[in-house]
Design an enzyme around this catalytic site. Structure first.
Site, PDB file in Angstrom:
ATOM      1  N   ARG A 105      18.168  18.986 -64.392  1.00 23.95           N
ATOM      2  CA  ARG A 105      17.455  19.067 -63.170  1.00 23.95           C
ATOM      3  C   ARG A 105      17.453  18.390 -62.170  1.00 23.95           C
ATOM      4  NH1 ARG A 105      13.744  16.596 -60.446  1.00 23.95           N
ATOM      5  NH2 ARG A 105      13.096  15.211 -61.875  1.00 23.95           N
ATOM      6  N   ASP A 106      17.103  17.103 -62.417  1.00 25.38           N
ATOM      7  CA  ASP A 106      17.217  16.044 -60.955  1.00 25.38           C
ATOM      8  C   ASP A 106      18.538  16.386 -60.487  1.00 25.38           C
ATOM      9  OD1 ASP A 106      16.396  14.450 -59.116  1.00 25.38           O
ATOM     10  OD2 ASP A 106      15.446  12.880 -60.859  1.00 25.38           O
ATOM     11  N   HIS A 121      11.236   5.996 -64.095  1.00 22.68           N
ATOM     12  CA  HIS A 121      12.363   6.788 -63.432  1.00 22.68           C
ATOM     13  C   HIS A 121      12.751   6.465 -62.268  1.00 22.68           C
ATOM     14  CE1 HIS A 121      13.627  11.202 -62.290  1.00 22.68           C
ATOM     15  NE2 HIS A 121      13.573  10.546 -61.059  1.00 22.68           N
ATOM     16  N   HIS A 167      15.989   5.425 -59.158  1.00 20.22           N
ATOM     17  CA  HIS A 167      17.229   6.093 -58.505  1.00 20.22           C
ATOM     18  C   HIS A 167      17.988   4.788 -58.308  1.00 20.22           C
ATOM     19  CE1 HIS A 167      16.710  10.719 -57.963  1.00 20.22           C
ATOM     20  NE2 HIS A 167      15.499  10.223 -58.566  1.00 20.22           N
ATOM     21  N   CYS A 184      16.513  14.447 -54.708  1.00 15.29           N
ATOM     22  CA  CYS A 184      15.677  15.473 -54.034  1.00 15.29           C
ATOM     23  C   CYS A 184      15.875  15.956 -52.944  1.00 15.29           C
ATOM     24  CB  CYS A 184      14.069  14.898 -54.305  1.00 15.29           C
ATOM     25  SG  CYS A 184      12.886  15.973 -53.849  1.00 15.29           S
ATOM     26  N   ASN A 213      20.059   9.342 -59.512  1.00 15.98           N
ATOM     27  CA  ASN A 213      19.379   8.674 -60.250  1.00 15.98           C
ATOM     28  C   ASN A 213      20.355   7.556 -60.899  1.00 15.98           C
ATOM     29  OD1 ASN A 213      18.387  11.486 -60.443  1.00 15.98           O
ATOM     30  ND2 ASN A 213      16.910  10.581 -61.748  1.00 15.98           N
TER      31      ASN A 213
HETATM   32  N1  COA Z   1       8.316  29.093 -59.582  1.00 20.08           N
HETATM   33  C1  COA Z   1       8.318  30.070 -58.862  1.00 20.08           C
HETATM   34  N2  COA Z   1       7.865  30.721 -57.895  1.00 20.08           N
HETATM   35  C2  COA Z   1       6.596  30.177 -57.396  1.00 20.08           C
HETATM   36  C3  COA Z   1       6.187  29.144 -58.022  1.00 20.08           C
HETATM   37  C4  COA Z   1       6.717  28.464 -59.107  1.00 20.08           C
HETATM   38  N3  COA Z   1       6.526  27.533 -59.652  1.00 20.08           N
HETATM   39  N4  COA Z   1       4.808  28.707 -57.414  1.00 20.08           N
HETATM   40  C5  COA Z   1       4.794  29.688 -56.559  1.00 20.08           C
HETATM   41  N5  COA Z   1       5.738  30.565 -56.417  1.00 20.08           N
HETATM   42  C6  COA Z   1       6.161  31.825 -55.638  1.00 20.08           C
HETATM   43  C7  COA Z   1       4.925  32.455 -55.200  1.00 20.08           C
HETATM   44  O1  COA Z   1       4.641  33.155 -56.076  1.00 20.08           O
HETATM   45  C8  COA Z   1       5.374  33.191 -53.889  1.00 20.08           C
HETATM   46  O2  COA Z   1       6.088  34.167 -54.150  1.00 20.08           O
HETATM   47  P1  COA Z   1       6.046  35.430 -53.087  1.00 20.08           P
HETATM   48  O3  COA Z   1       6.743  35.070 -51.969  1.00 20.08           O
HETATM   49  O4  COA Z   1       6.946  36.192 -53.835  1.00 20.08           O
HETATM   50  O5  COA Z   1       4.715  35.886 -52.949  1.00 20.08           O
HETATM   51  C9  COA Z   1       5.903  32.010 -53.167  1.00 20.08           C
HETATM   52  O6  COA Z   1       6.812  31.073 -54.115  1.00 20.08           O
HETATM   53  C10 COA Z   1       5.341  31.017 -52.245  1.00 20.08           C
HETATM   54  O7  COA Z   1       4.241  30.596 -52.822  1.00 20.08           O
HETATM   55  P2  COA Z   1       3.083  29.746 -52.171  1.00 20.08           P
HETATM   56  O8  COA Z   1       2.071  29.503 -53.012  1.00 20.08           O
HETATM   57  O9  COA Z   1       2.595  30.330 -50.847  1.00 20.08           O
HETATM   58  O10 COA Z   1       4.003  28.353 -52.105  1.00 20.08           O
HETATM   59  P3  COA Z   1       5.029  27.670 -51.068  1.00 20.08           P
HETATM   60  O11 COA Z   1       5.895  28.677 -50.308  1.00 20.08           O
HETATM   61  O12 COA Z   1       4.174  26.805 -50.176  1.00 20.08           O
HETATM   62  O13 COA Z   1       5.844  26.863 -52.147  1.00 20.08           O
HETATM   63  C11 COA Z   1       6.132  25.568 -54.202  1.00 20.08           C
HETATM   64  C12 COA Z   1       5.088  25.986 -53.197  1.00 20.08           C
HETATM   65  C13 COA Z   1       5.395  24.531 -55.004  1.00 20.08           C
HETATM   66  C14 COA Z   1       6.459  26.908 -55.115  1.00 20.08           C
HETATM   67  C15 COA Z   1       7.567  25.264 -53.576  1.00 20.08           C
HETATM   68  O14 COA Z   1       7.204  24.164 -52.666  1.00 20.08           O
HETATM   69  C16 COA Z   1       8.321  24.550 -54.811  1.00 20.08           C
HETATM   70  O15 COA Z   1       8.740  25.427 -55.457  1.00 20.08           O
HETATM   71  N6  COA Z   1       8.541  23.126 -54.542  1.00 20.08           N
HETATM   72  C17 COA Z   1       9.391  22.714 -55.520  1.00 20.08           C
HETATM   73  C18 COA Z   1      10.068  21.313 -54.884  1.00 20.08           C
HETATM   74  C19 COA Z   1      10.883  20.707 -55.945  1.00 20.08           C
HETATM   75  O16 COA Z   1      11.186  21.406 -57.232  1.00 20.08           O
HETATM   76  N7  COA Z   1      11.171  19.377 -55.715  1.00 20.08           N
HETATM   77  C20 COA Z   1      12.109  18.786 -56.575  1.00 20.08           C
HETATM   78  C21 COA Z   1      11.449  18.286 -57.979  1.00 20.08           C
HETATM   79  S1  COA Z   1       9.938  17.028 -57.770  1.00 20.08           S
HETATM   80 ZN    ZN Z   2      14.438  11.803 -59.593  1.00 18.58          ZN
END
Ligand code: COA
Ligand code: ZN
Length: 300
Positions: free
Chosen positions: A13-14, A203, A205, A236, A245
């Site tokens: 993942r990370d 955790h 890095h 990230c 990490n």
């Molecule tokens: N998994 C998959 N899709 C997701 C989701 C999830 N956990 N949460 C929301 N979505 C989808 C929504 O259904 C929507 O889909 P659509 O465009 O088909 O309708 C779309 O993503 C946007 O949703 P919204 O609520 O407006 O969120 P956003 O665009 O502000 O994105 C996150 C929010 C949380 C989904 C996004 O920022 C994200 O996935 N971040 C993860 C970052 C990450 O992994 N960082 C590293 C690890 S800490």
């Molecule tokens: Zn990390």
């Protein structure tokens, strides 16, 4: 008998989420299987996040389906939707992300710290009904790439709220690798004195080459759970300046030489490290790489 230290391998993942090369689900499965052979007790196999936000983590459901729902696998989730997707895939443990910094919360998941805490409270409630384990990882606990230094009192507040709510494990994350061993000792000692060490983890890095020193510092005040990443991969996409990490092989080498039991076979770990390098083309390897390769290369 030697004392146990629990390592969570976060490479799939990370380690992969920020790589220039996106691995196929089959390659991700291959990496997890190689890590399985090391004996590591927990592997973060991917995340259920928006594929637009993090393309490398698309199709984690396929990875989980191929692997099967082993008690040792966990998956990172950013919100309730992530919980629902992980649950539908049959994942037994989820890692939900919390924030010690407001700007990082917005950049990473487009929500406030408080919104992430509310979602986490709901996830803990549902997970108890569903029989799913919850790890809460608080990010940017020492420094935020946007807001600067983090007040330890903020982390202590988050820890108290979620340990009280019955989270299974609470992980203090140095998301950008800015902590020094003195800060780690002070924060973790304070948390251990308030809550005990049993449910606490760290955790780190290795951005400033203090990853292993920080593990040692936390170990000294009683922490026995650490995240680490095979071949020192990691980073990230929403935390500029962070490098990989702390490498699992460096941490396991240190723990083994100090007489702790990790249940991990170093020769098998070096094979997984070689595979991670081969698959990504960019893995730096641990800092002790040359010595480890000389001493622990698995006979073919
Ligand atoms: N998994 C998959 N899709 C997701 C989701 C999830 N956990 N949460 C929301 N979505 C989808 C929504 O259904 C929507 O889909 P659509 O465009 O088909 O309708 C779309 O993503 C946007 O949703 P919204 O609520 O407006 O969120 P956003 O665009 O502000 O994105 C996150 C929010 C949380 C989904 C996004 O920022 C994200 O996935 N971040 C993860 C970052 C990450 O992994 N960082 C590293 C690890 S800490
Ligand atoms: Zn990390």
């Amino acid at each position: 008998m030697s004392e146990r230290v629990w390592i969570t391998e976060v490479g799939p993942r990370d380690g992969l989420q920020n790589q220039p090369k996106i691995l196929t689900p089959a390659e991700r499965v291959q990496l997890v299987r190689s890590l399985d052979r090391t004996g590591v007790p927990c592997i973060e196999v991917g995340s259920f996040v928006s594929p637009k936000a993090v393309p490398a983590m698309a199709n984690t459901d396929q990875v989980v389906a191929e692997l099967g729902n082993d008690e040792r696998y966990c998956a990172l989730i950013p919100n309730l939707k992530g919980y629902e997707l992980a649950r539908a895939a049959g994942v037994r443990w989820v890692t939900m992300v919390l924030y010690a910094s407001e700007t990082f919360s917005h950049r990473n998941v487009g929500m406030s710290k408080v919104a992430a805490e509310e979602a986490t409270a709901e996830i803990i409630r549902r997970a108890k009904e569903d029989g799913v384990g919850v790890i809460a990882t608080a990010s940017a606990c020492f420094e935020c790439p946007y807001d600067g230094a983090t007040d330890p009192a903020v982390v202590e507040g988050i820890a108290a709220r979620f340990l009280d709510q019955g989270v299974d494990v609470f992980v203090v994350a140095d998301t950008i690798g800015a902590a020094n061993p003195g800060q780690v000792k002070s924060l973790m000692q304070s948390l251990v004195s308030q809550h005990g060490a049993e449910r606490l983890g760290c955790h780190f890095h290795d951005t400033r080459a203090m990853g292993v020193a920080n593990v040692y510092s936390a170990l000294e005040v009683g922490i026995r759970r650490f995240d680490a990443c095979i071949a020192g991969l990691g980073g990230c996409p929403f935390a500029p300046g962070a490098t990989g990490n702390v490498a699992t092989e460096d941490v396991v080498m240190m723990l083994q030489q100090m007489g702790f039991d990790t249940g991990i076979d170093l020769a098998a770990l070096m094979s997984a490290s070689a595979l991670a390098e081969q698959l990504t083309g960019t893995a730096p390897g641990g800092r002790a790489r040359a010595w480890l390769e000389k001493n622990y290369r698995e006979s073919a």
